[in-house]
Design an enzyme around this catalytic site. Structure first.
Site, mmCIF file in Angstrom:
data_model
loop_
_atom_site.group_PDB
_atom_site.id
_atom_site.type_symbol
_atom_site.label_atom_id
_atom_site.label_comp_id
_atom_site.label_asym_id
_atom_site.label_seq_id
_atom_site.Cartn_x
_atom_site.Cartn_y
_atom_site.Cartn_z
ATOM 1 N N ASP A 1 2.705 -3.624 9.280
ATOM 2 C CA ASP A 1 4.014 -3.156 9.043
ATOM 3 C C ASP A 1 4.004 -1.742 8.353
ATOM 4 O O ASP A 1 2.924 -1.306 7.774
ATOM 5 C CB ASP A 1 4.840 -4.155 8.205
ATOM 6 C CG ASP A 1 4.240 -4.466 6.860
ATOM 7 O OD1 ASP A 1 3.083 -4.517 6.693
ATOM 8 O OD2 ASP A 1 5.099 -4.566 6.057
ATOM 9 N N GLU B 1 4.009 -6.287 4.206
ATOM 10 C CA GLU B 1 3.019 -6.168 3.014
ATOM 11 C C GLU B 1 4.241 -5.219 2.340
ATOM 12 O O GLU B 1 4.173 -5.116 0.920
ATOM 13 C CB GLU B 1 1.848 -5.297 3.115
ATOM 14 C CG GLU B 1 1.092 -4.795 2.026
ATOM 15 C CD GLU B 1 1.439 -3.711 1.327
ATOM 16 O OE1 GLU B 1 0.958 -3.597 0.352
ATOM 17 O OE2 GLU B 1 2.045 -2.887 2.087
ATOM 18 N N HIS C 1 5.337 6.385 3.047
ATOM 19 C CA HIS C 1 6.772 6.298 3.144
ATOM 20 C C HIS C 1 7.565 7.573 3.212
ATOM 21 O O HIS C 1 8.963 7.520 3.242
ATOM 22 C CB HIS C 1 7.209 5.485 1.839
ATOM 23 C CG HIS C 1 6.522 4.166 1.708
ATOM 24 N ND1 HIS C 1 6.827 3.233 0.608
ATOM 25 C CD2 HIS C 1 5.355 3.465 2.438
ATOM 26 C CE1 HIS C 1 5.830 2.425 0.513
ATOM 27 N NE2 HIS C 1 5.229 2.546 1.674
ATOM 28 N N ASP D 1 -0.061 5.198 5.929
ATOM 29 C CA ASP D 1 0.027 3.894 5.395
ATOM 30 C C ASP D 1 0.666 2.805 6.576
ATOM 31 O O ASP D 1 1.880 2.582 6.467
ATOM 32 C CB ASP D 1 1.298 3.865 4.315
ATOM 33 C CG ASP D 1 1.262 2.798 3.352
ATOM 34 O OD1 ASP D 1 0.418 1.681 3.422
ATOM 35 O OD2 ASP D 1 2.357 2.616 2.714
ATOM 36 N N GLU E 1 -6.411 0.746 2.420
ATOM 37 C CA GLU E 1 -5.079 1.599 2.207
ATOM 38 C C GLU E 1 -5.503 2.993 2.122
ATOM 39 O O GLU E 1 -6.755 3.509 1.905
ATOM 40 C CB GLU E 1 -4.793 1.195 0.951
ATOM 41 C CG GLU E 1 -3.921 -0.202 0.880
ATOM 42 C CD GLU E 1 -2.371 -0.130 1.366
ATOM 43 O OE1 GLU E 1 -2.024 0.814 1.645
ATOM 44 O OE2 GLU E 1 -1.750 -1.141 1.345
#
Length: 371
Positions: free
Chosen positions: A72, A136, A345, A106, A165
Site C-alpha cells: 500500500d 501498513e 509520503h 515507500d 523499507e
C-alpha cells in the site's frame, strides 16, 4: 489488470507497480497482479490471504530468510497544476535515472526487488519467504502483517528477516517504539462574558505544552547505534462555541522511544513527565521498539555483503517499522532497501533507479545460488 513481467529489471518493475494504484485499503488490483505473476513460477509456493500475497521456496536449505514489503501507499497527491503523482514518470534512463510517483520510495522499489528475486532466483542458497502485505500505512490494527503472523505462523518460521523499507541501501538496525497518549483536561463551562464563573480547560493544557517545549529528549546508544527519542504534541481539541468557556480539552502526544525501553517503561515515562498536572492520561496506541541485533551472525554477514565498499556505516532506524513484529517472534531483522525515507509520503516522491538496481544485485549475491 496489467500483467507484470518479472524478467525485467527491478527498475522497470518498480514503474509497473507504481502505475497500479494501491492506496491503503485498495490494494486488490496490485495484489491480483502480484499473485498472478508469482504463480507462473513452479519453484514458488504461493498463498493469497486477503489482499496480501506470500510466496516461498522449499528446497531444504539450512537457513530460511524472510523478505517483506507492504503493497500500500498513502493517498495519491495532486499538485497545483492538477497533475496526479500516478502514473510514474521516468527522468533519465532506467539504469541511472530517477522515477517519480506515489510509492516510488515507500516502498514499491523495495517490493520490486522482492518480486524480481522471487521470480528469477529459483535455486537460492537459502530458502526464502517473500511477504507482500496490505495496510501498513494506516493504524496498527489494520496492518495485515500482524494478522498473517497470528493466522499463518508456519510462514514466519525463519532465521532472519529483511524489511525492504527505503533506507538509501544502508542497513538500519532495529527501530524506535511509538506510543500515543491522550491528556484530558477538565474545567467548568460558563458564558465567556462571565468567565470567572467557569474554569477554562484549554488554559490548563498550556502547562503541558510548556512542558513539551522544554522537554529534552534522550540520545542513547543501543548495541553501538545511537537512537534519538522524541516527545511531541501531535493534536489538540477543545472548545464549545465562541462565547463559551470550555470545560474540556484533549492533547495528544506521541513518544518515540529507544529500544532500551519496553512499552511499560515508555508509558511510565510519559506519565512521569505529566504527573504533577491536572490531567487524565490514557494510552491510545502503542508499538514496541526493536533492538538492532547487528552483532548476530546472520545480521553481521548481511551487513558485510550488502554494504561492502560503501563509506557509510549501519545506522539506527528512526521511526517504527515491522522489524519490531519479527523481533517479537524471535526473528532478528533489519531495514534495508532502495529509496530515501525523507521523500516518503511527499507529493514529489522519487527513487534513484541506480539504488534499485544495486539493491537487487546485492540481495541476489547475499542470497546466493546452490547451482
Amino acid at each position: 489488470m496489467s500483467g507484470l513481467d518479472l524478467t525485467q529489471s527491478a527498475a522497470r518493475v518498480t514503474a509497473a507497480i507504481v502505475d497500479i494504484e494501491s492506496e491503503s485499503g485498495n490494494e486488490k488490483a496490485l495484489a491480483d497482479a502480484v499473485e498472478e505473476a508469482l504463480r507462473q513460477y513452479p519453484h514458488l509456493e504461493v498463498l493469497r490471504d486477503g489482499d496480501s500475497v506470500l510466496a516461498r521456496t522449499d528446497l531444504g536449505r539450512a537457513e530460511r530468510v524472510i523478505l517483506a514489503g507492504h503493497l500500500d501507499t498513502v493517498p495519491i497527491a495532486v499538485d497545483s497544476t492538477g497533475r496526479r503523482n500516478v502514473p510514474s514518470l521516468l527522468e533519465g534512463d532506467w539504469e541511472t535515472g530517477t522515477l517519480r510517483g506515489c510509492g516510488t520510495s515507500d516502498m514499491k522499489a523495495g517490493v520490486a526487488v522482492q518480486l524480481v528475486l522471487a521470480a528469477t532466483l529459483a535455486d537460492p542458497g537459502r530458502d526464502v519467504t517473500y511477504v507482500f502485505y496490505e495496510c501498513e500505512e494506516v493504524e496498527a490494527e489494520r496492518n495485515s502483517l500482524g494478522r498473517l503472523i497470528r493466522t499463518r505462523p508456519e510462514w514466519f518460521a525463519a532465521d532472519f528477516a529483511v524489511l525492504l523499507e527505503p533506507s538509501n541501501n544502508i542497513v538500519e538496525g532495529g527501530c524506535q517504539g511509538t506510543m500515543r497518549a491522550r491528556l484530558t483536561f477538565r474545567g467548568a463551562r460558563s458564558h465567556s462574558a462571565r468567565s470567572w464563573l467557569g474554569d477554562n480547560a484549554i488554559h490548563k493544557a498550556g502547562a503541558a505544552l510548556r512542558r513539551l517545549a522544554e522537554y529534552r529528549p534522550r540520545r542513547v546508544e543501543v548495541e553501538g547505534l545511537e537512537f534519538r527519542e522524541g516527545l511531541n504534541a501531535v493534536g489538540i481539541t477543545g472548545g464549545v462555541a465562541g462565547n463559551v468557556i470550555p470545560d474540556e480539552c484533549s492533547l495528544v502526544v506521541n513518544f518515540r522511544f529507544a529500544p532500551d525501553r519496553s512499552q511499560a517503561d515508555a508509558e511510565r515515562h510519559v506519565r512521569e513527565v505529566f504527573a504533577d498536572l491536572d490531567a487524565e492520561i490514557a494510552v491510545t496506541d502503542s508499538a514496541p521498539a526493536a533492538r538492532p541485533g547487528l552483532h548476530l551472525p546472520l545480521a553481521a554477514e548481511f551487513v558485510s555483503a550488502v554494504m561492502a565498499g560503501m563509506p557509510e556505516e549501519p545506522t539506527a532506524k528512526f521511526g517504527w517499522t515491522d522489524v519490531a513484529r519479527f523481533a517479537e517472534l524471535g526473528v532478528p531483522g533489519v531495514n534495508y532497501g532502495p529509496g530515501d525515507g525523507s521523500l516518503a509520503h511527499k507529493p514529489d516522491e522519487t527513487v534513484d533507479l541506480e539504488q534499485v538496481v544495486r539493491c537487487a544485485e546485492r540481495m541476489r549475491s547475499w542470497l546466493g545460488s546452490a547451482s
